[in-house]
Scaffold this active site. Structure first.
Site, PDB file in Angstrom:
ATOM      1  N   GLU A 186       0.718  -1.448  -0.067  1.00 24.86           N
ATOM      2  CA  GLU A 186       0.462   0.387  -0.184  1.00 24.86           C
ATOM      3  C   GLU A 186       1.256   1.447  -0.338  1.00 24.86           C
ATOM      4  O   GLU A 186       1.695   0.951   1.050  1.00 24.86           O
ATOM      5  CB  GLU A 186      -1.034   0.432   1.564  1.00 24.86           C
ATOM      6  CG  GLU A 186      -1.970   1.348   1.455  1.00 24.86           C
ATOM      7  CD  GLU A 186      -2.539   1.418   2.246  1.00 24.86           C
ATOM      8  OE1 GLU A 186      -2.136   2.701   3.191  1.00 24.86           O
ATOM      9  OE2 GLU A 186      -3.320   0.240   2.970  1.00 24.86           O
ATOM     10  N   CYS A 194      -3.157   7.850   4.578  1.00 25.12           N
ATOM     11  CA  CYS A 194      -2.367   7.608   3.591  1.00 25.12           C
ATOM     12  C   CYS A 194      -3.820   7.363   2.654  1.00 25.12           C
ATOM     13  O   CYS A 194      -4.026   8.025   1.625  1.00 25.12           O
ATOM     14  CB  CYS A 194      -1.748   5.703   2.929  1.00 25.12           C
ATOM     15  SG  CYS A 194      -0.683   5.471   3.176  1.00 25.12           S
TER      16      CYS A 194
END
Length: 504
Positions: free
Chosen positions: A245, A279
């Protein structure tokens, strides 16, 4: 009795120390041993020895460890919140997201994991004569590298499914937040995880992290896109699997039919949770012309009312940034935008009176291409507002980025249609990020430069395994029975294929 966290670090040589300080005020939290390259190799050796026994452990016993761990997480909620806050400087509410998420994920894995990992019968080559089974085989030792922003959620989220699938794990958490990961390991071992199965190494990213990649049978990484590319190349050279990720520049769309008040309140959480160091948080907001004045007014009111402060209190809406480096990045992005003509609608300055790394929740407008805040990931409490005249314009602008991690759409009726046109691994409707992340039964991850592979769901469990196909042939070989001519067998097989093709 408090666990000796330093003793849980895989570090035996004179590799130096890791000194951890609290972002709230710079006070020391603790000193831990730093791992050397040799320590990493030792950690993998220990993990491999433990993994061979663990793989043979019945699934019900592995599940029992996860279930007890979930209960221990809930029992030690207060201690975990304090560790997370002291190491990250985030608000207590943001820390609570981590504890809740881990407990729910552990429970999901314990409940759904065994079914995902069980052997499955598959159609055989020749009906009745071929018995075929697909089984899931652990990789061996999984390397996990995680950042500082979610020091409990990310290490545990990636380690638990790997362990449930029969792997061992060598984890390298960020040196800014190692105590939280070590505390998680202490709870896992208290829950019955065999010693040695999860090894934690600390130290410099390129050195220690690079050594993890060199020894791992599979790699999982969370962090920047630039580092992700480097690790992906090294994994490709070794022909091992890699899941990551990576970065995001996530858009939030306020459509013409949005509930403005609900969108304004939701956008505050979506943009400023964990001081924007998330994020999947929002850094771009696209607002329809008809909603611009009302949304901007209410959004700025809510931003201005935020309680930003240090401490372990529940009252704070937002805490500190993690470090001087992160503060410098946020400051540079805002100052660069203002110098090139952007306007500050709220915030826009550091707050050293609150702590060394505090920065106000900041809202910008008139941000243009060429400004760092326009396309680069700020990873801080900064969001830019953009005015659009249609859904098509908002969608085009939202997709005009190399990233594709998360997106948010606010609408009373058009959310699903717009969501399907956004280039993002997850899209939330009338929510910022929590709805997709907390839907543990569904996969989560990025597209484009935001990563590859998935967490959560069945996909996030099977990603820690390889498939093995076992087929047992009975009575007649696939090549035909002894004594029959090839032409005769081919004729029989030809007729059989014609019949089977109608049913497959």
């Amino acid at each position: 009795m408090k666990p000796d966290l330093a003793a849980l670090v895989t570090a035996e040589g004179d590799g130096g120390t890791v000194d951890v300080r609290c972002p709230f005020d710079g006070t020391p939290i603790g000193t831990l041993p730093r791992s050397s390259r040799e320590d990493v190799a030792t950690g993998f050796d220990r993990a491999r020895g433990a993994q061979e026994r663990w793989e043979r452990t019945p699934m019900r016993d592995r599940v029992a460890v996860l279930t007890r761990f979930r209960d221990l997480v809930l029992d030690h909620n207060s201690e975990l919140l304090t560790w997370i806050q002291r190491e990250t400087g985030k608000s207590r509410a943001s820390a609570f997201e981590e504890v809740t998420d881990v407990a729910l994920w552990a429970g999901y894995l314990a409940h759904r994991g065994p079914a995902a990992l069980k052997d499955r019968r598959r159609s055989g080559a020749i009906p009745l004569l071929t018995s075929t089974v697909e089984r899931r085989v652990p990789y061996g030792v999984v390397g996990v590298i995680t950042p500082w922003n979610y020091p409990f959620t990310l290490p545990v989220t990636d380690s638990l499914p790997a362990l449930l699938a029969g792997n061992a794990v060598v984890l390298k958490p960020d040196d800014k937040t190692p105590h939280t990961a070590l505390y998680a390991l202490s709870l896992l071992e208290e829950a019955g995880l065999p010693p040695g199965l999860l090894q934690i190494v600390l130290g410099d990213g390129p050195e220690v992290g690079g050594e993890v990649v060199e020894h791992a049978d599979h790699m999982v990484f969370t962090g920047s896109t630039a580092t992700g590319r480097t690790l992906a190349t090294r994994c490709a050279d070794r022909l091992i699997g890699f899941s990551a990720e990576l970065g995001g520049k996530n858009p939030l769309l306020v459509l013409e039919d949005a509930d403005v008040e609900r969108a304004a309140v939701g956008a505050v959480t979506a943009c400023f949770s964990n001081s924007g160091q998330l994020c999947i948080s929002m850094e771009r907001i696209y607002v329809h012309d008809s909603q611009w004045d009302a949304f901007t007014h209410r959004f700025l009111e809510h931003v201005s009312a935020m309680d930003v402060r240090a401490g372990l209190t529940w009252e704070a809406d937002m805490g500190s940034l993690i470090s001087a480096q992160q503060l410098e990045t946020v400051t540079r992005h805002v100052d660069d935008a203002v110098a090139q003509g952007a306007r500050v609608l709220a915030g826009g300055r550091a707050r050293p009176d609150l702590g060394p790394y505090f920065y106000e929740p900041t809202v910008l407008t008139d941000v243009q291409a060429g400004m760092e805040a326009h396309s680069g990931e700020t990873f801080g409490p900064v969001v830019s507002l953009y005015r659009v005249s249609s859904d098509d314009e908002a969608i085009a602008a939202a997709n005009d980025t190399p990233y594709g991690l998360n997106a948010s759409v606010w609408s009373k009726s058009r959310g699903p249609q717009v969501a399907r046109r956004l280039q993002a691994g997850s899209v939330n409707i009338n929510e910022g990020y929590a709805a997709t992340w907390a839907s543990h039964d569904a996969p989560m991850g990025g597209v484009k430069d935001s990563g590859l592979g998935r967490r959560h769901g069945t996909e996030g469990i099977l990603g820690y395994t390889e498939s093995q196909t076992i087929a047992q042939q009975r009575l007649v070989p696939v090549s035909g029975p002894p004594g029959m001519t090839r032409e005769r067998w081919a004729s029989i097989m030809h007729a059989g294929v014609r019949v089977l093709s109608r049913f497959n």
